[in-house]
Motif scaffolding. Structure first.
Motif, PDB file in Angstrom:
ATOM      1  N   GLY A 267     -11.527  15.858  -7.714  1.00 15.47           N
ATOM      2  CA  GLY A 267     -12.453  16.307  -6.688  1.00 15.47           C
ATOM      3  C   GLY A 267     -11.828  16.126  -5.322  1.00 15.47           C
ATOM      4  N   ARG A 268     -12.534  15.466  -4.417  1.00 14.89           N
ATOM      5  CA  ARG A 268     -12.020  15.176  -3.085  1.00 14.89           C
ATOM      6  C   ARG A 268     -11.174  13.914  -3.065  1.00 14.89           C
ATOM      7  NH1 ARG A 268     -17.452  14.438  -0.454  1.00 14.89           N
ATOM      8  NH2 ARG A 268     -16.216  13.529   1.228  1.00 14.89           N
ATOM      9  N   GLY A 269     -11.205  13.137  -4.132  1.00 14.27           N
ATOM     10  CA  GLY A 269     -10.438  11.910  -4.204  1.00 14.27           C
ATOM     11  C   GLY A 269      -9.258  12.042  -5.133  1.00 14.27           C
ATOM     12  N   MET A 270      -8.765  10.893  -5.612  1.00 19.20           N
ATOM     13  CA  MET A 270      -7.638  10.942  -6.534  1.00 19.20           C
ATOM     14  C   MET A 270      -7.627   9.690  -7.405  1.00 19.20           C
ATOM     15  SD  MET A 270      -4.179   9.987  -4.449  1.00 19.20           S
ATOM     16  CE  MET A 270      -4.019   8.461  -3.506  1.00 19.20           C
ATOM     17  N   ALA A 271      -6.981   9.848  -8.569  1.00 17.52           N
ATOM     18  CA  ALA A 271      -6.730   8.732  -9.465  1.00 17.52           C
ATOM     19  C   ALA A 271      -5.228   8.540  -9.548  1.00 17.52           C
ATOM     20  CB  ALA A 271      -7.317   9.005 -10.844  1.00 17.52           C
ATOM     21  N   ALA A 272      -4.783   7.281  -9.534  1.00 14.33           N
ATOM     22  CA  ALA A 272      -3.363   6.960  -9.584  1.00 14.33           C
ATOM     23  C   ALA A 272      -3.140   5.854 -10.592  1.00 14.33           C
ATOM     24  CB  ALA A 272      -2.851   6.550  -8.205  1.00 14.33           C
ATOM     25  N   ALA A 273      -1.942   5.820 -11.163  1.00 16.99           N
ATOM     26  CA  ALA A 273      -1.614   4.799 -12.161  1.00 16.99           C
ATOM     27  C   ALA A 273      -0.190   4.320 -11.939  1.00 16.99           C
ATOM     28  CB  ALA A 273      -1.790   5.343 -13.569  1.00 16.99           C
ATOM     29  N   ALA A 274       0.003   3.021 -11.995  1.00 16.15           N
ATOM     30  CA  ALA A 274       1.331   2.412 -11.933  1.00 16.15           C
ATOM     31  C   ALA A 274       1.801   2.109 -13.352  1.00 16.15           C
ATOM     32  CB  ALA A 274       1.297   1.136 -11.104  1.00 16.15           C
ATOM     33  N   ILE A 275       3.104   2.012 -13.539  1.00 11.17           N
ATOM     34  CA  ILE A 275       3.626   1.749 -14.878  1.00 11.17           C
ATOM     35  C   ILE A 275       3.579   0.267 -15.200  1.00 11.17           C
ATOM     36  CG2 ILE A 275       5.102   3.784 -14.800  1.00 11.17           C
ATOM     37  CD1 ILE A 275       7.477   1.921 -14.288  1.00 11.17           C
ATOM     38  N   TYR A 276       3.284  -0.573 -14.198  1.00  7.48           N
ATOM     39  CA  TYR A 276       3.277  -2.008 -14.431  1.00  7.48           C
ATOM     40  C   TYR A 276       1.908  -2.607 -14.096  1.00  7.48           C
ATOM     41  CZ  TYR A 276       4.758  -1.482  -9.522  1.00  7.48           C
ATOM     42  OH  TYR A 276       4.880  -1.080  -8.207  1.00  7.48           O
ATOM     43  N   ASP A 277       1.751  -3.858 -14.481  1.00  7.67           N
ATOM     44  CA  ASP A 277       0.558  -4.645 -14.161  1.00  7.67           C
ATOM     45  C   ASP A 277       0.782  -5.244 -12.774  1.00  7.67           C
ATOM     46  OD1 ASP A 277      -1.247  -6.833 -13.871  1.00  7.67           O
ATOM     47  OD2 ASP A 277      -1.502  -6.924 -16.046  1.00  7.67           O
ATOM     48  N   PHE A 278      -0.149  -4.976 -11.831  1.00  8.11           N
ATOM     49  CA  PHE A 278       0.022  -5.487 -10.477  1.00  8.11           C
ATOM     50  C   PHE A 278      -0.021  -7.015 -10.439  1.00  8.11           C
ATOM     51  CE2 PHE A 278      -1.430  -1.147  -9.500  1.00  8.11           C
ATOM     52  CZ  PHE A 278      -0.458  -0.785  -8.568  1.00  8.11           C
ATOM     53  N   GLY A 279      -0.668  -7.629 -11.437  1.00 10.48           N
ATOM     54  CA  GLY A 279      -0.693  -9.084 -11.483  1.00 10.48           C
ATOM     55  C   GLY A 279       0.673  -9.679 -11.740  1.00 10.48           C
ATOM     56  N   ASP A 280       1.558  -8.945 -12.414  1.00  6.73           N
ATOM     57  CA  ASP A 280       2.909  -9.429 -12.675  1.00  6.73           C
ATOM     58  C   ASP A 280       3.756  -9.488 -11.411  1.00  6.73           C
ATOM     59  OD1 ASP A 280       2.197  -9.614 -15.313  1.00  6.73           O
ATOM     60  OD2 ASP A 280       3.126  -7.712 -15.901  1.00  6.73           O
ATOM     61  N   LEU A 281       3.266  -8.903 -10.327  1.00  9.81           N
ATOM     62  CA  LEU A 281       4.027  -8.885  -9.076  1.00  9.81           C
ATOM     63  C   LEU A 281       3.546  -9.943  -8.093  1.00  9.81           C
ATOM     64  CD1 LEU A 281       4.163  -5.024  -8.433  1.00  9.81           C
ATOM     65  CD2 LEU A 281       5.932  -6.462  -9.419  1.00  9.81           C
ATOM     66  N   LYS A 282       2.765 -10.928  -8.558  1.00  6.93           N
ATOM     67  CA  LYS A 282       2.202 -11.904  -7.632  1.00  6.93           C
ATOM     68  C   LYS A 282       3.284 -12.646  -6.861  1.00  6.93           C
ATOM     69  CE  LYS A 282      -0.877 -15.857  -7.200  1.00  6.93           C
ATOM     70  NZ  LYS A 282      -1.797 -16.805  -7.880  1.00  6.93           N
ATOM     71  N   GLU A 283       4.280 -13.124  -7.561  1.00  5.46           N
ATOM     72  CA  GLU A 283       5.333 -13.888  -6.885  1.00  5.46           C
ATOM     73  C   GLU A 283       6.115 -13.003  -5.931  1.00  5.46           C
ATOM     74  OE1 GLU A 283       9.278 -16.600  -7.997  1.00  5.46           O
ATOM     75  OE2 GLU A 283       7.847 -16.014  -9.568  1.00  5.46           O
ATOM     76  N   TYR A 284       6.484 -11.810  -6.410  1.00  3.37           N
ATOM     77  CA  TYR A 284       7.236 -10.906  -5.540  1.00  3.37           C
ATOM     78  C   TYR A 284       6.391 -10.471  -4.346  1.00  3.37           C
ATOM     79  CZ  TYR A 284       9.505  -6.704  -3.822  1.00  3.37           C
ATOM     80  OH  TYR A 284      10.082  -5.750  -3.008  1.00  3.37           O
ATOM     81  N   GLY A 285       5.116 -10.108  -4.575  1.00  5.91           N
ATOM     82  CA  GLY A 285       4.267  -9.650  -3.490  1.00  5.91           C
ATOM     83  C   GLY A 285       4.007 -10.738  -2.460  1.00  5.91           C
ATOM     84  N   THR A 286       3.931 -12.002  -2.915  1.00  6.23           N
ATOM     85  CA  THR A 286       3.728 -13.106  -1.986  1.00  6.23           C
ATOM     86  C   THR A 286       4.945 -13.300  -1.088  1.00  6.23           C
ATOM     87  OG1 THR A 286       2.272 -14.199  -3.572  1.00  6.23           O
ATOM     88  CG2 THR A 286       3.177 -15.555  -1.802  1.00  6.23           C
ATOM     89  N   ASP A 287       6.145 -13.161  -1.663  1.00  2.36           N
ATOM     90  CA  ASP A 287       7.388 -13.335  -0.897  1.00  2.36           C
ATOM     91  C   ASP A 287       7.739 -12.096  -0.082  1.00  2.36           C
ATOM     92  OD1 ASP A 287       7.595 -15.843  -2.019  1.00  2.36           O
ATOM     93  OD2 ASP A 287       8.911 -15.177  -3.654  1.00  2.36           O
ATOM     94  N   ASN A 288       7.189 -10.948  -0.448  1.00  2.00           N
ATOM     95  CA  ASN A 288       7.529  -9.694   0.232  1.00  2.00           C
ATOM     96  C   ASN A 288       6.248  -8.969   0.627  1.00  2.00           C
ATOM     97  OD1 ASN A 288      10.702  -9.313  -0.372  1.00  2.00           O
ATOM     98  ND2 ASN A 288       9.691 -10.155  -2.195  1.00  2.00           N
ATOM     99  N   PRO A 289       5.602  -9.377   1.723  1.00  2.00           N
ATOM    100  CA  PRO A 289       4.326  -8.752   2.134  1.00  2.00           C
ATOM    101  C   PRO A 289       4.442  -7.253   2.405  1.00  2.00           C
ATOM    102  CG  PRO A 289       4.737 -10.789   3.351  1.00  2.00           C
ATOM    103  CD  PRO A 289       6.000 -10.470   2.625  1.00  2.00           C
ATOM    104  N   SER A 290       5.652  -6.787   2.720  1.00  2.00           N
ATOM    105  CA  SER A 290       5.804  -5.364   3.023  1.00  2.00           C
ATOM    106  C   SER A 290       5.508  -4.490   1.802  1.00  2.00           C
ATOM    107  CB  SER A 290       7.223  -5.071   3.528  1.00  2.00           C
ATOM    108  OG  SER A 290       8.179  -5.398   2.530  1.00  2.00           O
ATOM    109  N   TYR A 291       5.546  -5.078   0.589  1.00  2.00           N
ATOM    110  CA  TYR A 291       5.258  -4.281  -0.607  1.00  2.00           C
ATOM    111  C   TYR A 291       3.831  -3.743  -0.574  1.00  2.00           C
ATOM    112  CZ  TYR A 291       3.904  -3.156  -5.364  1.00  2.00           C
ATOM    113  OH  TYR A 291       3.391  -2.511  -6.468  1.00  2.00           O
ATOM    114  N   VAL A 292       2.876  -4.587  -0.183  1.00  2.00           N
ATOM    115  CA  VAL A 292       1.475  -4.152  -0.133  1.00  2.00           C
ATOM    116  C   VAL A 292       1.314  -3.047   0.891  1.00  2.00           C
ATOM    117  CG1 VAL A 292      -0.900  -4.896   0.291  1.00  2.00           C
ATOM    118  CG2 VAL A 292       0.690  -6.416  -0.884  1.00  2.00           C
ATOM    119  N   ASP A 293       1.977  -3.186   2.038  1.00  2.00           N
ATOM    120  CA  ASP A 293       1.936  -2.146   3.066  1.00  2.00           C
ATOM    121  C   ASP A 293       2.470  -0.834   2.519  1.00  2.00           C
ATOM    122  OD1 ASP A 293       1.909  -0.641   5.359  1.00  2.00           O
ATOM    123  OD2 ASP A 293       3.460  -1.787   6.396  1.00  2.00           O
TER     124      ASP A 293
END
Length: 855
Positions: free
Chosen positions: A337-363
């Motif tokens: 419709g006017r929105g969208m659905a997206a899917a990643a190939i990985y579990d975002f929870g598995d990136l907790k350590e990386y995302g914490t050390d690299n805040p630019s990933y969320v951006d």
């Protein structure tokens, strides 16, 4: 006070209008501080009750009731959205209570007479029936429209005799200092996603805010999700949601939401409930991949940010790449419709350590997913606001039936005849008969006769009561029909009136936005009568407009979803390949449709009229290359309004009908069909101009138009080759001024764009499609012209730009060999010929690529 000023102004202008040429009419108590409401104490939870201030509770009332209020998420709210509220009413007496729950708020109102630098506000009150048995507690869930910058809601309980027994005032906790991106999280382990919370994105103009949800707190209606921008489902079994919750998520996505899935080892459970609607092929088993999390798409070499993750490749229907790494498609999306659905190939929870050390990933994640244009709107505080649609909606439904316009020529003829008769004609007639003494009585009788004729001639132009103009969009799918209806409610009188509407519709006001015209929001006081009352009952939704001026407009949006039990809509099989369209379209409506067309991304096929049950062949029809995001220009071609050019004739019913249909189709394209999409849409108009299905009592006069739409899948394959748009991912701007939404450039400086052709496709042919001739002529009315000038390809072997023949529109693999990067991109420099008419709105060619899928 505002209401009475408006009434006086409306009466004054109505009086002036009615006297001109004898022609008929055409027709909050505020909180004392942060602690007095619910501002500040975010720890308030439903179990403890919302800490709002009790306005009154009559101890002499036979029904002393207690109210607890929870709103939004964690008692925080965003203005400019629909606000969900949960009200718990406790009856501690031995007598049952039956009455009404009232919720009042303010809506800004555009005033055509007042000072444009100030905003006027109207009080809107929502009323819901409520019944609380003795000694019981009832939980009532409601949704109200919350306009921009309005932070006040007044709640009250009224018994059957109309006596107010209890009330609460709420000062909403609005974060007006920092724009936020609301991300709903549906996960069994939300703590693993904490690295996404309170992160700055889009150059820190937005800050993320995670809203934790679960199976019990997940809303059951689209309106309750309206506060969210993104819904992230990760490590959660969607099969545990009930049908109402799943329908709410899907409707919210269709209305403009972003639905994001994290998969990894839990792909089947996470996508399970949505797999039929989203997946093009079954999910494979998860396997371990070593991924380089650096942002560069072109690099296939692993850097220092290597992570071993369990990944599941997700094949979405009509997918577009969002984030890639070398040949690996990390995140893909598809329009819903006017929105969208997206899917990643990985579990975002598995990136907790990386995302914490690299805040630019969320951006980077949310910037790539949502897009800078959308993020900029959210940063401004106006993104997602229904108030932003006010002016668009006004152009759709601020019209009327031209048959009610007075015949000016007839009135002029009558006026000339009256002057001629009452002056020399009657005088000489009586003089010849020596009856001059009867001249004055004769003039009086003649004047009365002419006045009577004017009154008789004005009967078809007058309104006898409330009337509606509307614009309806009906989208028919295989299983259900969704309808979005915009209505303009008016009355020819300067007094209160009410109308009864079908209760199956969800109804919300569409009001002017104070964002563009900020001013002090007035206090919402209990003693002030509401300007508009929306009363919800089981058998009707009743709207009461109080003391409104004559012909003052009131705009509303109505929505509903119904099962498609009769199979209405359009069906067919379509193939589009390298500029050729084949297949069929069938009209499954029991009536004739007009101005039918097939819309693809930056392409369309004109069809015209289709009889009920008729099947139309698309073979041999012209595939017109156009600008989908210039919706008005494209809509004018489909409806025939382009034939009139700049000529305006409001007395011509055909012109007015074409104009109304153009406005509606343009609104649909720009709001529901913008951006890249692989599916096609059949659009057409119903011949019926007097739809009354939204009325509870169909006797009220209505006028408008209905747009009928259906989504169809398109096959882009032939002989093992795939032909698709090379602009499914927005080109990367390396130099110059470029508008990706409209595919236009500006100014005299060269523009350099890098087009991403997709890693999974071995390029065989690249096509540059220029606008069709008829489109070019029509776009000139909108100051848009096609690109004329020189085009250069960047040569990766020599490191320089090679000039290409502008007359050539197709390049094969051998010709492109030196110009394709390892990441399957091509860089093109456009140098516009400044001898042209304009130096702005220069429409570039549309690129399509043909190739074989890589194993």
């Amino acid at each position: 006070m505002y209401r009475y000023i408006r009434v006086l102004k409306g009466a004054f202008f109505a009086l002036l209008f009615s006297l001109s040429a004898l022609l008929p009419s055409y027709a909050a108590i505020t909180a004392d501080g942060p602690g007095s409401g619910v501002a500040g104490p975010r720890e308030t939870v439903p179990e403890e009750g919302a800490q709002t201030e009790a306005l009154w509770q009559d101890p002499a009332s036979p029904h002393p009731l207690e109210m607890e209020v929870v709103y939004g998420y964690d008692n925080t709210a965003r203005s400019g959205r629909i606000l969900p509220m949960t009200i718990r009413v406790t009856n501690s007496t031995k007598e049952d209570f039956t009455g009404t729950l009232r919720a009042a708020t303010l809506e800004p109102e555009y005033s055509p007479y007042g000072n444009s630098s100030l905003s006027e506000y109207s009080t809107y009150r929502y009323e819901y029936p409520i019944e609380v048995k003795a000694g019981e507690t009832v939980e009532k869930k409601i949704q109200i429209s919350l306009s921009i910058q309005v932070d006040q809601v007044l709640l009250s309980l009224v018994d059957q005799e109309g006596k107010e027994t209890a009330g609460r005032r709420i000062r909403l906790d609005l974060n007006l200092d920092t724009a936020e991106l609301y991300v709903g999280v549906l996960s069994d382990h939300p703590e693993r996603l904490s690295y996404m919370d309170h992160m700055g994105i889009n150059y820190s103009t937005l800050r993320t805010r995670l809203i934790e949800l679960d199976q019990d707190t997940m809303p059951e209606s689209r309106q309750e999700l309206d506060q969210l921008d993104v819904l992230l489902i990760n490590d959660f079994d969607t099969g545990s949601l009930d049908s109402r919750q799943l329908e709410a998520v899907w409707e919210w996505t269709q209305s403009g939401g972003t639905l994001l899935f994290g998969t990894g080892e839990h792909a089947n459970e996470t996508l399970g409930a949505f797999s039929k609607a989203l997946l093009a092929s079954p999910l494979p088993q998860a396997v371990e991949f070593e991924l380089d999390m650096e942002s560069s798409q072109e690099s296939s070499e692993y850097g220092d940010s290597r992570i071993v993750l369990n990944c599941t490749e997700v094949d979405l229907k009509g997918s577009t790449e969002v984030m890639t790494k070398g040949p690996m498609e990390i995140i893909s999306s598809t329009p819903v419709g006017r929105g969208m659905a997206a899917a990643a190939i990985y579990d975002f929870g598995d990136l907790k350590e990386y995302g914490t050390d690299n805040p630019s990933y969320v951006d980077r994640l949310f910037t790539e997913l949502i897009g800078e244009n959308r993020l900029n709107l959210l940063s401004s505080g106006n993104g997602g606001s229904s108030a932003g649609r006010y002016w668009e909606v006004q152009s759709l439904i601020n019209t009327g039936n031209v048959n009610r316009l007075p015949k000016v020529g007839l009135y002029v003829t009558l006026a000339v005849a009256y002057v001629a008769l009452a002056g020399p004609g009657l005088y000489f007639f009586l003089k010849q008969r020596e009856l001059r003494q009867y001249y004055q009585p004769a003039v009086a009788i003649l004047s009365l006769c002419c006045t009577g004729m004017v009154l008789l001639m004005g009967i078809p132009t007058r309104f006898n009561g409330p009337f509606f103009t509307y614009a309806s969009i009906q989208d028919a799918g295989e299983e259900d029909v969704s309808e979005t209806l915009f209505i303009n409610m008016r009355s020819p009188y300067n007094h209160s009136y009410g109308v009864s509407l079908d209760p199956s519709y969800r109804l919300f006001p569409v009001c002017d936005s104070s964002y563009y015209n900020p001013g002090t929001v007035p206090a919402l006081v209990d003693s002030e009568d509401p300007d508009m009352v929306i009363r919800y009952k089981e058998d009707e939704t009743y709207i009461e407009a109080r003391d409104t001026g004559a012909f003052n407009p009131s705009y509303f949006q109505m929505e509903r979803n119904l099962p498609n039990e009769t199979g209405q809509g359009f069906s067919g099989e379509i193939r589009a390949f390298e500029g050729t369209i084949t297949g069929t379209i069938t009209n499954n409506y029991p009536w004739t449709v007009e101005n039918a067309a097939l819309l693809l991304y930056n392409q369309m096929v004109m069809i015209g009229t289709i009889e009920p049950g008729q099947t139309i062949s698309l073979d041999g029809r012209e595939l017109i290359y156009c600008a989908t995001d210039l919706g008005y220009a494209m809509a004018a071609q489909i409806t025939g309004a382009s034939r009139y050019g700049q000529k305006v004739n409001i007395e011509d019913p055909d012109y007015v009908r074409a104009l109304e249909r153009t406005n509606l189709l343009s609104f649909y394209v720009e709001n529901y069909f913008s951006g890249y999409h692989t599916q096609a849409r059949v659009v057409a108009f119903s011949q019926e101009q007097k739809e009354t299905g939204f009325l509870r009592n169909p006797g009220t006069e209505t006028y408008g138009c209905t747009l009928l739409t259906s989504e169809l899948d398109v096959n882009y394959e032939q002989d093992g080759l795939v032909s698709r748009s090379a602009m499914q991912k927005q080109p990367h701007v390396l130099a110059g001024e470029y508008d990706a939404a409209r595919n236009t450039i500006y100014g005299i400086n060269p523009v350099v764009l890098e087009y991403y052709l997709g890693n999974e496709l071995g390029v065989d042919t690249l096509h540059f499609h220029r606008l069709s001739e008829g489109v070019v002529a029509n776009l000139r009315y909108y100051y848009t012209v096609p690109f004329e000038g020189n085009m250069y390809f960047y040569n990766y072997n020599t490191g320089s730009y090679d000039r290409m023949d502008s007359a050539v529109s197709q390049y094969n693999r051998e010709e492109l060999d030196s110009y394709l990067s390892p990441g399957n991109t091509i860089t093109v420099k456009y140098v516009y010929d400044t001898a042209g008419e304009y130096t702005w709105n220069i429409m570039l060619p549309v690129l399509t690529v043909t190739g074989r899928r890589q194993p």
